[in-house]
Design an enzyme around this catalytic site. Structure first.
Site, mmCIF file in Angstrom:
data_model
loop_
_atom_site.group_PDB
_atom_site.id
_atom_site.type_symbol
_atom_site.label_atom_id
_atom_site.label_comp_id
_atom_site.label_asym_id
_atom_site.label_seq_id
_atom_site.Cartn_x
_atom_site.Cartn_y
_atom_site.Cartn_z
ATOM 1 N N ASP A 71 0.810 -1.219 0.000
ATOM 2 C CA ASP A 71 0.000 0.000 0.000
ATOM 3 C C ASP A 71 0.850 1.280 0.000
ATOM 4 O O ASP A 71 0.310 2.388 0.090
ATOM 5 C CB ASP A 71 -0.928 0.025 1.227
ATOM 6 N N ARG A 96 0.500 -1.807 7.486
ATOM 7 C CA ARG A 96 1.044 -0.576 6.889
ATOM 8 C C ARG A 96 1.994 0.184 7.832
ATOM 9 O O ARG A 96 2.549 1.215 7.438
ATOM 10 C CB ARG A 96 -0.100 0.364 6.465
ATOM 11 N N ARG A 146 -10.093 5.450 10.613
ATOM 12 C CA ARG A 146 -8.645 5.299 10.721
ATOM 13 C C ARG A 146 -8.049 6.228 11.781
ATOM 14 O O ARG A 146 -7.568 5.764 12.811
ATOM 15 C CB ARG A 146 -7.984 5.569 9.357
ATOM 16 N N HIS A 175 -11.489 7.317 4.560
ATOM 17 C CA HIS A 175 -10.530 8.409 4.762
ATOM 18 C C HIS A 175 -11.208 9.704 4.330
ATOM 19 O O HIS A 175 -11.970 9.712 3.357
ATOM 20 C CB HIS A 175 -9.295 8.239 3.864
ATOM 21 N N CYS A 269 -4.855 9.778 -3.082
ATOM 22 C CA CYS A 269 -4.171 8.815 -2.215
ATOM 23 C C CYS A 269 -2.719 8.605 -2.658
ATOM 24 O O CYS A 269 -1.850 8.321 -1.842
ATOM 25 C CB CYS A 269 -4.863 7.455 -2.251
#
Ligand code: ARG
Length: 276
Positions: A71, A96, A146, A175, A269
């Site tokens: 990612d 991550r 998150r 997000h 992103c």
């Protein structure tokens, strides 16, 4: 419709090539581990995004991808910087976690930054947006999936700008940058349905001239855009969103980014803005 001319401002961005991109784990509703990704195509599409930003006159730094961190292509999540100060990321998911260090190393070697390591979980520009000319410099911050609300207060202490907390209520838009984007230094576009009723009210109060998007725009990752104040880079699938930003006086610049959507992300992103 007539608008004052939308002027671009030169930006500095950070991107990370999807050389090791896969969908081996699922940490958002878009990720399907049973559908293989085409990493070569992902790199090709990513590269067109990079050259598009470069062609618009912006500086693009490239972060070395790390094997085992699929990612990492979503470079926006690695930190959040305002006026030379970097608030580091701390990822929600262990898969991550190591990305944060790669970003921290970047800021230690390129440019001159004051780096603040975070105590609270936050996913960088995934959940933080900055509007330098709104109310003297305003940070918008998402929570609910998150980033921890405690990180919003931490960001305010580190960055010295007011942080407005906005609660996200739809797991598809996990997000902030899947539901809201800065179009320029003072205005935003967003999909109201991704936010709690109270957060919708706050956004309506702060941004009466916002460009409103609908659920289809958000599902096409049309809000996951990068704008330089004039040129709005968004993925080709988001054609209705392109029409909306054009009607508001901006210039849509579509790029094809189908592979990155498999990981639950798109243009924004993949692009972190560096604010020295
Ligand atoms: N697979 C990544 C995750 O779920 C996608 C991150 C997308 N990045 C973003 N800025 N919204 O964490």
């Amino acid at each position: 419709m007539s608008h004052t001319e939308r002027l671009p401002r030169n930006r500095t961005y950070l991107m990370c090539p999807p050389e090791h991109f896969t969908v081996d784990y699922a940490i958002n509703p878009w990720m399907d581990t049973t559908v293989p990704v085409d990493a070569a195509l992902a790199v090709k599409q990513w590269d067109l995004l990079r050259t598009t930003l470069h062609g618009l006159g912006h500086t693009v730094h490239v972060l070395d991808p790390v094997p085992g961190l699929p990612d990492m292509v979503y470079a926006a999540n690695g930190a959040f910087s305002v006026d030379g100060t970097v608030y580091g990321a701390r990822f929600r998911h262990p898969q991550r976690a190591a990305e944060a260090l790669a970003h921290q190393d970047f800021y230690a070697t390129v440019g001159t930054w004051r780096f603040a390591g975070p105590e609270h979980v936050n996913e960088g520009e995934g959940d933080f947006a900055y509007l330098p000319a709104a109310y003297g410099g305003l940070i918008l911050a998402g929570y609910g999936y998150r980033t921890e609300p405690a990180a919003h207060a931490e960001a305010q202490e580190v960055l010295g700008r007011p942080v407005v907390s906005l609660r996200l209520i739809d797991p598809a838009f996990y997000h902030l940058d899947t539901a809201l984007a800065a179009l320029d230094d003072r205005n935003v576009t967003y999909y109201p349905g991704a936010f709690s009723p109270a957060a919708q009210r706050v956004l309506a109060q702060l941004f009466p001239d916002a460009v409103l998007a609908d659920r289809a725009d958000a599902e096409a990752f049309g809000l996951n855009l990068v704008s330089d104040g004039r040129n709005v880079i968004l993925n080709t699938e988001a054609s209705a969103m392109a029409d909306k930003v054009r009607a508001a006086g901006y210039v849509p610049v579509p790029v094809e980014l189908t592979e990155l959507k498999r990981g639950g992300g798109s243009v924004k992103c993949a692009v972190a803005e560096l604010r020295p």
